[in-house]
Motif scaffolding. Sequence first.
Motif, PDB file in Angstrom:
ATOM      1  N   THR A  33      36.494  26.469  -6.297  1.00 12.97           N
ATOM      2  CA  THR A  33      35.385  25.125  -6.196  1.00 12.97           C
ATOM      3  C   THR A  33      34.012  25.814  -6.192  1.00 12.97           C
ATOM      4  OG1 THR A  33      35.213  25.588  -3.701  1.00 12.97           O
ATOM      5  CG2 THR A  33      36.882  24.216  -4.413  1.00 12.97           C
ATOM      6  N   GLY A  34      33.147  24.958  -6.482  1.00 12.19           N
ATOM      7  CA  GLY A  34      31.600  25.187  -6.323  1.00 12.19           C
ATOM      8  C   GLY A  34      31.185  25.030  -4.974  1.00 12.19           C
ATOM      9  N   ARG A  45      40.491  35.074 -18.357  1.00 13.72           N
ATOM     10  CA  ARG A  45      40.328  36.456 -17.562  1.00 13.72           C
ATOM     11  C   ARG A  45      40.489  36.291 -16.154  1.00 13.72           C
ATOM     12  NH1 ARG A  45      35.844  36.487 -14.578  1.00 13.72           N
ATOM     13  NH2 ARG A  45      34.041  38.115 -15.429  1.00 13.72           N
ATOM     14  N   GLU A  68      26.842  21.589  -6.284  1.00 15.03           N
ATOM     15  CA  GLU A  68      27.627  20.961  -5.330  1.00 15.03           C
ATOM     16  C   GLU A  68      27.473  19.473  -5.203  1.00 15.03           C
ATOM     17  OE1 GLU A  68      29.130  22.243  -1.691  1.00 15.03           O
ATOM     18  OE2 GLU A  68      27.435  23.448  -1.242  1.00 15.03           O
ATOM     19  N   THR A  94      38.906  21.082  -9.205  1.00 13.33           N
ATOM     20  CA  THR A  94      39.386  20.258 -10.141  1.00 13.33           C
ATOM     21  C   THR A  94      38.740  20.673 -11.766  1.00 13.33           C
ATOM     22  OG1 THR A  94      38.280  18.542 -10.043  1.00 13.33           O
ATOM     23  CG2 THR A  94      40.324  18.394  -9.059  1.00 13.33           C
ATOM     24  N   SER A 101      38.106  37.206  -5.588  1.00 20.64           N
ATOM     25  CA  SER A 101      37.514  37.553  -6.897  1.00 20.64           C
ATOM     26  C   SER A 101      36.253  37.346  -7.124  1.00 20.64           C
ATOM     27  CB  SER A 101      38.474  36.656  -7.877  1.00 20.64           C
ATOM     28  OG  SER A 101      38.056  36.633  -9.186  1.00 20.64           O
ATOM     29  N   ARG A 158      37.028  17.195  -4.701  1.00 18.19           N
ATOM     30  CA  ARG A 158      36.160  16.507  -3.946  1.00 18.19           C
ATOM     31  C   ARG A 158      36.176  15.037  -3.840  1.00 18.19           C
ATOM     32  NH1 ARG A 158      30.183  18.703  -5.252  1.00 18.19           N
ATOM     33  NH2 ARG A 158      31.124  18.558  -7.071  1.00 18.19           N
ATOM     34  N   LYS A 181      37.004  23.686 -14.689  1.00 18.04           N
ATOM     35  CA  LYS A 181      37.430  24.622 -15.729  1.00 18.04           C
ATOM     36  C   LYS A 181      38.429  25.751 -15.280  1.00 18.04           C
ATOM     37  CE  LYS A 181      33.657  24.201 -18.589  1.00 18.04           C
ATOM     38  NZ  LYS A 181      32.225  24.712 -18.659  1.00 18.04           N
ATOM     39  N   GLN A 182      38.202  26.431 -13.858  1.00 19.50           N
ATOM     40  CA  GLN A 182      38.946  27.619 -13.396  1.00 19.50           C
ATOM     41  C   GLN A 182      40.182  26.912 -12.942  1.00 19.50           C
ATOM     42  OE1 GLN A 182      38.561  30.676 -13.559  1.00 19.50           O
ATOM     43  NE2 GLN A 182      36.769  30.619 -14.658  1.00 19.50           N
TER      44      GLN A 182
HETATM   45  N1  LIG Z   1      35.458  34.999  -9.641  1.00 19.74           N
HETATM   46  C1  LIG Z   1      35.275  34.805 -10.833  1.00 19.74           C
HETATM   47  O1  LIG Z   1      35.574  35.852 -11.799  1.00 19.74           O
HETATM   48  C2  LIG Z   1      34.688  33.729 -11.323  1.00 19.74           C
HETATM   49  C3  LIG Z   1      34.260  32.519 -10.328  1.00 19.74           C
HETATM   50  N2  LIG Z   1      33.761  31.573 -10.777  1.00 19.74           N
HETATM   51  C4  LIG Z   1      33.547  30.561  -9.881  1.00 19.74           C
HETATM   52  O2  LIG Z   1      34.671  29.495  -9.616  1.00 19.74           O
HETATM   53  C5  LIG Z   1      34.257  28.365  -9.239  1.00 19.74           C
HETATM   54  C6  LIG Z   1      34.648  27.223 -10.346  1.00 19.74           C
HETATM   55  O3  LIG Z   1      34.158  27.325 -11.647  1.00 19.74           O
HETATM   56  P1  LIG Z   1      34.285  26.482 -12.506  1.00 19.74           P
HETATM   57  O4  LIG Z   1      35.608  25.784 -12.422  1.00 19.74           O
HETATM   58  O5  LIG Z   1      34.001  26.941 -14.102  1.00 19.74           O
HETATM   59  O6  LIG Z   1      33.229  25.499 -12.219  1.00 19.74           O
HETATM   60  P2  LIG Z   1      33.474  23.787 -12.381  1.00 19.74           P
HETATM   61  O7  LIG Z   1      32.031  23.379 -12.280  1.00 19.74           O
HETATM   62  O8  LIG Z   1      34.041  23.409 -13.829  1.00 19.74           O
HETATM   63  O9  LIG Z   1      34.213  23.235 -11.407  1.00 19.74           O
HETATM   64  C7  LIG Z   1      33.916  23.427  -9.817  1.00 19.74           C
HETATM   65  C8  LIG Z   1      34.702  22.371  -9.089  1.00 19.74           C
HETATM   66  O10 LIG Z   1      34.288  22.684  -7.888  1.00 19.74           O
HETATM   67  C9  LIG Z   1      34.285  21.180  -7.205  1.00 19.74           C
HETATM   68  N3  LIG Z   1      33.236  21.299  -6.137  1.00 19.74           N
HETATM   69  C10 LIG Z   1      31.951  21.292  -6.147  1.00 19.74           C
HETATM   70  N4  LIG Z   1      31.430  21.704  -5.062  1.00 19.74           N
HETATM   71  C11 LIG Z   1      32.387  21.364  -4.012  1.00 19.74           C
HETATM   72  C12 LIG Z   1      32.574  21.124  -2.761  1.00 19.74           C
HETATM   73  N5  LIG Z   1      31.467  21.154  -1.975  1.00 19.74           N
HETATM   74  N6  LIG Z   1      33.691  21.021  -2.194  1.00 19.74           N
HETATM   75  C13 LIG Z   1      34.657  20.987  -2.960  1.00 19.74           C
HETATM   76  N7  LIG Z   1      34.771  21.059  -4.384  1.00 19.74           N
HETATM   77  C14 LIG Z   1      33.800  21.318  -4.950  1.00 19.74           C
HETATM   78  C15 LIG Z   1      33.744  20.321  -8.234  1.00 19.74           C
HETATM   79  O11 LIG Z   1      34.182  18.922  -8.031  1.00 19.74           O
HETATM   80  C16 LIG Z   1      34.660  21.176  -9.491  1.00 19.74           C
HETATM   81  O12 LIG Z   1      36.082  20.555  -9.438  1.00 19.74           O
HETATM   82  C17 LIG Z   1      32.431  28.387  -9.151  1.00 19.74           C
HETATM   83  O13 LIG Z   1      32.362  28.455  -7.821  1.00 19.74           O
HETATM   84  C18 LIG Z   1      32.208  29.540  -9.999  1.00 19.74           C
HETATM   85  O14 LIG Z   1      31.052  30.118  -9.972  1.00 19.74           O
HETATM   86  C19 LIG Z   1      33.606  31.147 -12.033  1.00 19.74           C
HETATM   87  C20 LIG Z   1      33.756  32.082 -12.943  1.00 19.74           C
HETATM   88  C21 LIG Z   1      34.531  33.235 -12.998  1.00 19.74           C
END
Ligand SMILES: NC(=O)C1=CN([C@@H]2O[C@H](COP(=O)(O)OP(=O)(O)OC[C@H]3O[C@@H](n4cnc5c(N)ncnc54)[C@H](O)[C@@H]3O)[C@@H](O)[C@H]2O)C=CC1
Length: 318
Positions: A206-207, A120, A85, A145, A293, A170, A147-148
């Motif tokens: 988001t994270g 996936r 975060e 913004t 999800s 953010r 990877k997801q």
């Molecule tokens: N349901 C599923 O199957 C999966 C879920 N995830 C989850 O999806 C989310 C995104 O994963 P990735 O894109 O890989 O991560 P990433 O690290 O590439 O992107 C995370 C995004 O969240 C934003 N962020 C972080 N804290 C924030 C906040 N307090 N408010 C607003 N935005 C915030 C970051 O600025 C960034 O844009 C994570 O929570 C991850 O754990 C990831 C992979 C699979």
Amino acid sequence: MTYIITDQSGIPLPVLFRLLQYRELIPRLEEALGKFSKRDSAEVIQPVRSTVPLQKHDGFLGLMPTYMENDGVLSTKLVCFYNREAGSSLPGVQATVVLLDPEYGNVKAVIDGEVITAMRTAAVSAISAKLLMHPEAEVLAILGTGKQALSHYNVFTEIFPFKEVRVWGRTREGAERFVRSVGGAARACGSAEEAVRGADVIVTVTGSTKPVLFGQWVKPGAHVAAVGACRPDWREMDDVLMKEAVVYADSREGAIAESGDVVLSGAEVFAELGDVINGTKPALREKTTVFKSLGMGVEDAVSAKLVFDQWKATARRL
Ligand SMILES: NC(=O)C1=CN([C@@H]2O[C@H](COP(=O)(O)OP(=O)(O)OC[C@H]3O[C@@H](n4cnc5c(N)ncnc54)[C@H](O)[C@@H]3O)[C@@H](O)[C@H]2O)C=CC1
Ligand SMILES: O=C(O)C1=NCCCC1
């Protein structure tokens, strides 16, 4: 022979992207979600993810074993995910998928999990939208913004004819950078509220560990694919949204064990996506719907098999 299909073996990740195509992945994932929801252990064995806290680093190691007997697929994903975060530049999720031979137990392939996890997860969100969004949905909003966000943007714009895509991050710069990276066919918004007001489909990637999406902003009848907040004390959505919406999940047990949005709001999981695919539960498109999800091993298993099969076919031609 063990194949190492990762960028450490000199194979650039874009090659992995080419091995996985949404048009092939989506039907396989739909079939796998349907099989999972039948709870027939002769077909799929996939326990809820085991998680090991990495307290010192504010993260978790998730172990995601899966056996699909009739498909001859045995795999496990190892995934580390972190609470990033604070605006850290370190990756939030790192994953590897190990594919084994179910008869002998030897490792057939070690495959990079970054591409598989990105694609996936986005493909399953797209399946949720296919089943649950209004058929004439025009406006897509993406909160996040990373990877997801990118894989969701790619698949949602590939398979649905949205007229408008809005992105919130953010920081304004993060959202603008994202929009530039996708060639500008999206609009960066200054607030999450601006992005989601009036949207037909909302993706939360988001994270964040606290709500970023509030029920009072969400248009009645909208569909939300909620991908982040995968710990029982993390949230992306508020109680208003969770209580007003009809909640679907990939795995009921997973949602009850791992989703703070479900656990802390006390919302009921109405159905799994697989129940809708199997025709045992309805797709309530006219209602506001949330697809929660968490991610499942079975999704990694079918994706890894697809990568492996394509990889072997490609390697044979070289
Ligand atoms: N349901 C599923 O199957 C999966 C879920 N995830 C989850 O999806 C989310 C995104 O994963 P990735 O894109 O890989 O991560 P990433 O690290 O590439 O992107 C995370 C995004 O969240 C934003 N962020 C972080 N804290 C924030 C906040 N307090 N408010 C607003 N935005 C915030 C970051 O600025 C960034 O844009 C994570 O929570 C991850 O754990 C990831 C992979 C699979
Ligand atoms: O299924 C996955 O892969 C993940 N789910 C939740 C958190 C990170 C990875």
